[in-house]
Design an enzyme around this catalytic site. Sequence first.
Site, PDB file in Angstrom:
ATOM      1  N   LYS A 198      -8.380   6.940   4.363  1.00 17.27           N
ATOM      2  CA  LYS A 198      -8.231   6.505   5.753  1.00 17.27           C
ATOM      3  C   LYS A 198      -9.483   5.779   6.248  1.00 17.27           C
ATOM      4  O   LYS A 198      -9.410   4.817   6.978  1.00 17.27           O
ATOM      5  CB  LYS A 198      -7.929   7.712   6.641  1.00 17.27           C
ATOM      6  CG  LYS A 198      -7.617   7.368   8.094  1.00 17.27           C
ATOM      7  CD  LYS A 198      -6.297   6.647   8.221  1.00 17.27           C
ATOM      8  CE  LYS A 198      -6.006   6.137   9.608  1.00 17.27           C
ATOM      9  NZ  LYS A 198      -5.050   5.019   9.612  1.00 17.27           N
TER      10      LYS A 198
ATOM     11  N   GLU B 295       0.801  -1.227   0.000  1.00 15.91           N
ATOM     12  CA  GLU B 295       0.000   0.000   0.000  1.00 15.91           C
ATOM     13  C   GLU B 295       0.833   1.277   0.000  1.00 15.91           C
ATOM     14  O   GLU B 295       0.422   2.249  -0.619  1.00 15.91           O
ATOM     15  CB  GLU B 295      -1.033   0.004   1.137  1.00 15.91           C
ATOM     16  CG  GLU B 295      -0.458  -0.024   2.520  1.00 15.91           C
ATOM     17  CD  GLU B 295      -1.519  -0.081   3.604  1.00 15.91           C
ATOM     18  OE1 GLU B 295      -2.651   0.329   3.376  1.00 15.91           O
ATOM     19  OE2 GLU B 295      -1.177  -0.544   4.710  1.00 15.91           O
TER      20      GLU B 295
ATOM     21  N   HIS C 256       3.975 -25.732  -2.470  1.00 16.82           N
ATOM     22  CA  HIS C 256       2.761 -26.229  -3.123  1.00 16.82           C
ATOM     23  C   HIS C 256       2.324 -25.330  -4.272  1.00 16.82           C
ATOM     24  O   HIS C 256       1.170 -25.383  -4.701  1.00 16.82           O
ATOM     25  CB  HIS C 256       1.641 -26.391  -2.088  1.00 16.82           C
ATOM     26  CG  HIS C 256       1.991 -27.390  -1.036  1.00 16.82           C
ATOM     27  ND1 HIS C 256       2.043 -28.745  -1.290  1.00 16.82           N
ATOM     28  CD2 HIS C 256       2.381 -27.245   0.256  1.00 16.82           C
ATOM     29  CE1 HIS C 256       2.421 -29.387  -0.192  1.00 16.82           C
ATOM     30  NE2 HIS C 256       2.625 -28.488   0.769  1.00 16.82           N
TER      31      HIS C 256
HETATM   32  C1  F6R Z   1      -4.036  -0.715   6.076  1.00 16.94           C
HETATM   33  C2  F6R Z   1      -5.267  -0.124   6.586  1.00 16.94           C
HETATM   34  C3  F6R Z   1      -6.543  -0.733   6.167  1.00 16.94           C
HETATM   35  C4  F6R Z   1      -7.544  -0.723   7.335  1.00 16.94           C
HETATM   36  C5  F6R Z   1      -8.932  -1.165   6.823  1.00 16.94           C
HETATM   37  C6  F6R Z   1      -9.941  -1.175   7.945  1.00 16.94           C
HETATM   38  O1  F6R Z   1      -2.906  -0.025   6.506  1.00 16.94           O
HETATM   39  O2  F6R Z   1      -5.235   0.834   7.314  1.00 16.94           O
HETATM   40  O3  F6R Z   1      -6.374  -2.019   5.662  1.00 16.94           O
HETATM   41  O4  F6R Z   1      -7.077  -1.585   8.332  1.00 16.94           O
HETATM   42  O5  F6R Z   1      -9.373  -0.302   5.823  1.00 16.94           O
HETATM   43  O6  F6R Z   1     -10.131   0.112   8.463  1.00 16.94           O
HETATM   44  P1  F6R Z   1     -10.760   0.301   9.893  1.00 16.94           P
HETATM   45  O7  F6R Z   1      -9.829  -0.320  10.872  1.00 16.94           O
HETATM   46  O8  F6R Z   1     -10.895   1.788  10.064  1.00 16.94           O
HETATM   47  O9  F6R Z   1     -12.086  -0.401   9.883  1.00 16.94           O
END
Ligand code: F6R
Length: 613
Positions: free
Chosen positions: A608, A492, A508
């Site tokens: 985010k 990412e 495998h």
């Molecule tokens: C990876 C990341 C995402 C979150 C996912 C869930 O670094 O931040 O994979 O973990 O989008 O988000 P939340 O925890 O806010 O439900």
Amino acid sequence: MCGIVGYVGREQAAPILLDGLSKLEYRGYDSAGICVYDGAALQVAKTKGRLQNLIDLTRGGASLPGTSGIGHTRWATHGAPSDKNSHPHMSDGRKFSVVHNGIIENYLPLKEMLEKKGMQFHSETDTEVVANLIEYFYAQGATFRQAVRKAVARVEGSYALGVLCADVPGTVIGVKKDSPLIFGYGQGRNFIASDVPAILKYTRDVVYLNDGDLLEMTADSVTFYNTHGEVVEKKTEHVTWEISAAEKGGYAHFMLKEIYEQPKAVRDTIHPRIREGRIVLDDIQFPAEYLKNLRRIYIVACGSAYYVGVHGKYIIENLCRVPVEPVLASEFRYADPVLDDTTLVIIISQSGETADTLAALREAKCRGARVLAVVNVVGSSIAKAADDVLYTWAGPEIAVATTKAFSTQLAVMYLLALYIAQELHTLPPERYDALMAALQRLPEQLEEVLSPENVTAIQYYAAQYFNNRDVFFIGRNLDSATCLEGSLKLKEIAYIHSEAYPAGELKHGPISLIENGTLVVATATNPALFDKTMSNVKEVSARGADVLGITIRGFEDAIHKTMDSAIFVPQTEVLFQASMSVIPLQTFAYYVALMRGCDVDKPRNLAKSVTVE
Ligand code: F6R
């Protein structure tokens, strides 16, 4: 995590406090408030929501006269975001006003004690206890400063406090333990703040307070006291950073800052939930006999939070002997899961707003399961919809790629597993005690993972491998779960194709992709499985792979028999080892991304909070 600011001078305080808070919004933004002494009494203005609401409410501060005051921007821990839970908190007799960053762990017994003395409480926060405790000691004859000192002596937990007293106008007291507080020297005006950006416009000469320090400031003076109440001299530092760097605490990116915040975030999450050597989860209200009748646990989440669930399976099954199934939230609701009142669904989410996760939660509830949410944002949709909530106290996470939220979610898996084991008596007492001791040592050991030698080694390996096109992460058992997260971090933020596999599974199929120069990161932190993982390392080395190992200290000689490059982390209980090994993986991804010129904090195509299905 919250932001606090305090000012005493000759100009109107409120606009200066609001300006300071605007630089601290990254520390919390669910509500904000200020309190000033207006010449006759303490006046508070506070409101839920972003700082702009407070600016509108006070007409940019114009509606609050007075030249001394304190301000706060909140990241809720105790009590949902609301007007009444916003800081500053007034004492019952309105003599004192307090802003607080941190967590008062023993606020419930203190509150009970003060209620018995006839004091009233008007919020659900832990902070209000401090305001009333100060007033209680003041009423018994202590001076302002003595009352603050006596109050903090009774408090367990972490705090940075700014305090005003209606009887001592033009004075602000600041005191700290385990939460940051700085003092800023002005000309005819002085400041306190959680962080430098809040006051950088007014001064660059600051004092970083130590735990136990207390300061008393007026417009023209400041006196520092140590824990014993003795006057001490403090060293003034001259800040040379610019404001943009200062908001990140001097770090180049929020992600790096958040990587370094992990020991504290894990400490804040674990510590308040351990009392007298046992796990106490005040926040959970399982019905009587619920755990005894528990037949299955699902852990449902997305992305990194789901990978925490994969770790959770190993940990909870090992300690509690209850079957655990981690499921991706986007699949769970369409998978026709078998659920009833003997099923616990644990939902994990940093933001508490992820659409797939919220939909899975609703599905689980509809089908009669009890839902426990592990969430970082107080008052978020998932927190509100769940039957029970265990908060991770990581503070706001700004970088899109999660680091400290992941680590605190993992810490909650440990707490929960030990709690269930304790209630179901699935562990011999010696084993339980050993795990509890290891859990309490964890934050300190996480600091060791981030030692300058380790970080330099990680930077060196990042420089060596940042141009690789394909990376494999391999490990066995819990290490294979940690590999999933290491691989996601690299994808990412560094945009490198990578795969994570249980080490024994490569042969495998995927081993056909290994060729000269393919990087394989081998995580081997379980002594019982070390030799088996090394056999798999030999298989990939024989096909031309470059291998970077992550293992525990004490295995230096053993690992160097198989590979040259390795990073070492402190040893803990095997079940908690992932907390150590994930940090080098995050840090490696960070430096690789940096060397590839990627936008580390805001990777392409990602958000985010993912509020669409
Ligand atoms: C990876 C990341 C995402 C979150 C996912 C869930 O670094 O931040 O994979 O973990 O989008 O988000 P939340 O925890 O806010 O439900």
